[in-house]
Motif scaffolding. Structure first.
Motif, PDB file in Angstrom:
ATOM      1  N   PRO A  10      31.548 -29.894  27.695  1.00  0.00           N
ATOM      2  CA  PRO A  10      30.911 -31.194  27.477  1.00  0.00           C
ATOM      3  C   PRO A  10      30.331 -31.407  26.076  1.00  0.00           C
ATOM      4  O   PRO A  10      30.381 -32.531  25.576  1.00  0.00           O
ATOM      5  N   SER A  62      31.609 -30.794  23.362  1.00  0.00           N
ATOM      6  CA  SER A  62      32.664 -31.102  22.397  1.00  0.00           C
ATOM      7  C   SER A  62      32.799 -32.603  22.149  1.00  0.00           C
ATOM      8  O   SER A  62      33.383 -33.008  21.150  1.00  0.00           O
ATOM      9  N   LYS A  63      32.251 -33.427  23.033  1.00  0.00           N
ATOM     10  CA  LYS A  63      32.311 -34.880  22.840  1.00  0.00           C
ATOM     11  C   LYS A  63      31.509 -35.300  21.616  1.00  0.00           C
ATOM     12  O   LYS A  63      31.803 -36.308  20.994  1.00  0.00           O
ATOM     13  N   GLU A  64      30.483 -34.527  21.246  1.00  0.00           N
ATOM     14  CA  GLU A  64      29.625 -34.859  20.120  1.00  0.00           C
ATOM     15  C   GLU A  64      30.179 -34.351  18.788  1.00  0.00           C
ATOM     16  O   GLU A  64      29.665 -34.708  17.739  1.00  0.00           O
TER      17      GLU A  64
END
Length: 43
Positions: free
Chosen positions: A29, A31-33
Motif C-alpha cells: 500500500p 507504493s501508491k505514494e
C-alpha cells in the motif's frame, strides 16, 4: 550457543527484516505514494 552463531543469526534476521520492509514499501500500500521521476519530467 557460541557468539559467532548468535552474530550470524542476528545479521541474518536484520537482512531478512530489511528485505521484507523494502518489498512491502515497493509493492504494498505505501507504493501508491511513491512518484516516478521519469513520468514527472517527460519532454
Amino acid at each position: 550457543m557460541e557468539s559467532a552463531t548468535v552474530l550470524i543469526i542476528t545479521i541474518g534476521a536484520f537482512l531478512i527484516a530489511v528485505t521484507g520492509i523494502s518489498i512491502y514499501t515497493s509493492f504494498g500500500p505505501p507504493s501508491k505514494e511513491l512518484s516516478d521521476p521519469f513520468e514527472d519530467h517527460e519532454d
